[in-house]
Design an enzyme around this catalytic site. Sequence first.
Site, short mmCIF file in Angstrom:
data_model
loop_
_atom_site.label_atom_id
_atom_site.label_comp_id
_atom_site.label_asym_id
_atom_site.label_seq_id
_atom_site.Cartn_x
_atom_site.Cartn_y
_atom_site.Cartn_z
N HIS A 1 -6.96 13.08 14.50
CA HIS A 1 -7.33 11.68 14.33
C HIS A 1 -8.76 11.39 14.81
CE1 HIS A 1 -6.28 7.46 13.79
NE2 HIS A 1 -6.86 7.21 14.95
N HIS B 1 -3.70 2.44 9.73
CA HIS B 1 -2.80 2.31 10.87
C HIS B 1 -1.38 2.61 10.40
CE1 HIS B 1 -2.95 0.38 15.08
NE2 HIS B 1 -3.72 1.44 15.03
#
Lengths: 234, 81, 81, 740
Positions: D47, D93
Amino acid sequence: MIKCGVVIFPGSNCDHDAYHVSKHVMDFETVFLWHKDEDLKGCDFIIIPGGFSYGDYLRCGAIASFSPIMKSIKKFAMDGGIVIGICNGFQILLESSLLPGALIKNKNLKFICKFVDIRVEKQDTPFTNSCTKKVLRIPIAHHDGCYYLEQSELDELEKNGQVLFRYSTPDGEITEEANPNGSLNNIAGITNREGNVLGMMPHPERASELILGSFDGKMIFNSVYNFLKKKGNN
Amino acid sequence: MIARVYVNFKKTILDPQGRTIKKTLESLGYKDVLDVRQGKVFTLKFKDSLSREQVEEIIKKIGRDVLSNPVIEEFDYEVVE
Amino acid sequence: MIARVYVNFKKTILDPQGRTIKKTLESLGYKDVLDVRQGKVFTLKFKDSLSREQVEEIIKKIGRDVLSNPVIEEFDYEVVE
Amino acid sequence: MKDVKITKEIIEQHGLTEGEYKRIVEILGREPNITELGIYSVMWSEHCSYKSSRIYLKRLPTDGECVIQGPGENAGVVDIGFNKAIVFKIESHNHPSFIEPYQGAATGVGGIVRDIFTMGARPIALMNSLRFGPLSEKENVNIMEGVVSGIAGYGNCLGIPDVGGEVYFDKSYSGNPLVNAFCLGIADKNSIFYGKASGVGNPVIYVGSRTGRDGIHGATMASSEFDEKSEEKRPNVQVGDPFLEKLLLEACLEAFKTGYVVGIQDMGAAGLTCSSCEMGSRGDTGIMIDLEKVPLREEGMTPYEIMLSESQERMLLTVEKGKEDEIINIFKKWDLEACVIGEVTDDNNLTVMMGSDLVAKIPNKSLTDECPIYKRPVKKPDYLDEVSDFDPNELPVPGDLNRVFFDMISSPSHSSRRWIYEQYDHMVRTNTVVLPGSDAAVLRIKGLPIFLAMSLDGNGKYCHFDPKNGGKIAVAESCRNIVCSGGKPLAATNCLNFASPENPEVMWCFSEVIEGMREACEMFNTPITGGNVSFYNETMGEGIFPTPVIGMVGVVRDRVHITTAGFKDYGDMVVLLGKNRGHIGASDYLELVFGEKRGLSPQIDLKEEFNLQGALYEMIVEGYVKSAHDCSEGGLAITLAESCFLSHLRDMGVFIELPDDLREDFMLFGEDQSRVVISIDEDDFDRVKHIAEKWNVPISTIGFTTKGKFEVKVGNHLFLYGNSEFLRNIWKSALDEYFK
Ligand SMILES: Nc1ncnc2c1ncn2[C@@H]1O[C@H](COP(=O)(O)OP(=O)(O)O)[C@@H](O)[C@H]1O
Ligand SMILES: [Mg+2]
């Protein structure tokens, strides 16, 4: 020249929009008023703008109603000063007891943003004297816009002619389908008994320029202008 | 000291959230629930040095002036510990 | 039978509303309130024919599955009458 | 905690490989302690580090005349003239939104908004791109309901209009919803702020929410697949406080005006760790922070927890030495907590103290630029060899195409998105000139003569059945939507949502999609100024479609160029630009009627698309185009229907006659690219035709707008018909039915 004050609370978010219309569309002298201050800077006319003052935490408008600026606005209103509360501003006026009633969650429990039609119930007021149309097209954007007041007081409100705007069809019919949020008697905006304080859920500042699809909202600001001018305030 | 303040809609007011939950429960097969009302509960922690009376006095004030809106709501409280 | 179900954020989860209310109380001069957490309270009315055990059993299920979000909330209940 | 012994298990729990651990030991010249291990694990997570995607992302064109800041900062910055710049980016998200749809989506909005105002820009628009499993399953309905109200709850409170987006439904997103949030802000060209720590000795200020134990390991979580164990990860969900963010936003914009802010970065994924090491690394300095000074929400937090917490609504600033009080006072004015927690150093290290104890000391760059980079194995998926075997002509023609059409406009995929966008405040700030519903949103910029157009696009199914072509289409369609609205595409951001990078087939698709995007961006001269990669979108080994989402921004030069999709007047001529090929592979028609996801996706010829957009733009600028709407999913039938339904006249209809050189169902529902339906005044046809011919774009008159009826013929046969107002009402409220 007319001087307009736009109040900023933490979480206000239509403050710049109201300022823009007041200053650039209406050509009023316009200032921001900070919630922690008590000074109204000699304004002739106060706008309490929309938004989420204090995040709408606790109850919409509740925490803002305790602020120093609201003390001064109460006094200003008692003395006949012109005040408009839009959306969250309306909620603040209710929580401050400047207007009667309460706004609870929309009947579908969701935030609603869209253009609606509202019928002007009275023409001879500081806020509607220049409305050249019976039905105005103005957007709403709220989660808690369902107007409530106990029956006896509601009757009183109606009898006094304090209901200024009602959700209607484009032709001015008052129907259940035209009521976006479940407000009693389709109420979209009311004044105090004296008629100098207006609270309304629709956003006239979002409908004051042709490029935004409607300038019906400007008629409300025009009305205030006319009223104040006649009063000899400029 | 810890106290809880309950704020609920007055009985005369239709409670849209409660009604929606009631419907959901019904559709899930909970037919024995006859009514649902949704309110708020505030859990307040007070300075330990306060007496129970002092705490109650404060609660009565903030319950009415801050935590509830008397036009539509009523409040109630209990001191928990 | 009437029962109340309380739903609150888990202790470790941020409660922005509670925090803001606490600050407001402080600025209004209520300095003795040390902490505020805001939660929900559901007042449920059950069929009279149910036993207390039956009511509790239902509450335990709907408390978790419907009324609270177990990811961030916890619930608690009491049978009132 | 300090004495935690680093075992194999601990290293594994942190998602680090043996090789990676060895490298850490090499860099430090010693074993890391647990806090340092935690710091490495989050910074080297997929990430934060982009370790699997970096080598591919380099291929995207990022330069252009208008680009002030490309990838690498919190957001891209683009010059729009008049001394103004726009700042925009998109971010995913996905994982948090699956675990807790409302809060996950809400904090997604919060994060992207911080990225924008961190750069000194006032956020003026949001958009969102969503993917869910089919709404026939209640769980997907609940996720969608939570996600939409979460986006609404956060964005509305901030007062940033959410002006558009897209939503698709497919089984591959069941258990893997995608939530991509886009934000755009505007700034003075000369006052852009960067996430750089410079000026040795300058104080480091912490602002905003207190640090709690939320979301510890959020970044590593976003970098692993879901399995049964993800239940356990749940306690770490973050709750957003949009009110606090609104205060942060206003306070930061006010603080920037002082001129004393040297650098600023928000604390997003990997919180304090990421912001402090990245700021030091970008500034070629170091940062020293003392955790005893960090405002905490909970007692007894360890350095490990403080460094890794992902509590929302926090920022890190470096300011000119001696000016800290002035800055802190601005935050105080907005009722925010702010305090000095450290200073800029000259040693290129991230130094973390707890009072007088040293708890971590790590070379900055080893956490950022010098993290491990992988060239993962790639392999073309086997299924791709079979997709072109599909012969659509073997499919029977359905008996009742009007029924098919009706099912389409009342399906979640093709009905109006009103249920979504009415929950978003899309008008606040009074700039939204073209409201949601049209091809792109158009915003005015008060005080400037130009307008901004923006659109989000990306079709995962197309990418699944031909990744490179799908990548091209995502870019081409977003540009086309801008042009249909009267704008010229300027620059783009992108969010790449994929399954596990450790799967060679996924990685192959990733590489192909990027290649397609690259070609298209070069063709349309739209540099990519930033974006986000989200891997590991899979549950129990089932991955999502490869899903790139392009956020395109364009400029409309003049108010009169603004064009919308809805027909304007009865009796206008309806004209089709582009060629019908009747491509039915990978189409929604195929899926809806035959229940099949098959065939190659419609092919796009970028030169042809370029010409189409060029011609359309010229027609708009010349003032001939009354409405324009492109053909995408659902084909011509849906485009024509939408242009009726989006008209300001409720009973707007059409009478259309299409040629019968293709099978009728392919003609109506084929998803050929590079087509646009426009309406014009009949008198202008010759001039419009002239422009089309100049650009070598096929043009045909296909009918007229009418009052009251929707009628579409192919050859002599009337296939689609109905009362327009009735159809419009079905289309308008079909989505609502799932949420009752
Ligand atoms: N998630 C969403 N949020 C807000 N608006 C949306 C969303 N999804 C779709 N819309 C709006 O609905 C309209 C139709 O969307 P879409 O069919 O994706 O358009 P197109 O095919 O032209 O890209 C657009 O104006 C779009 O902005
Ligand atoms: Mg389009």
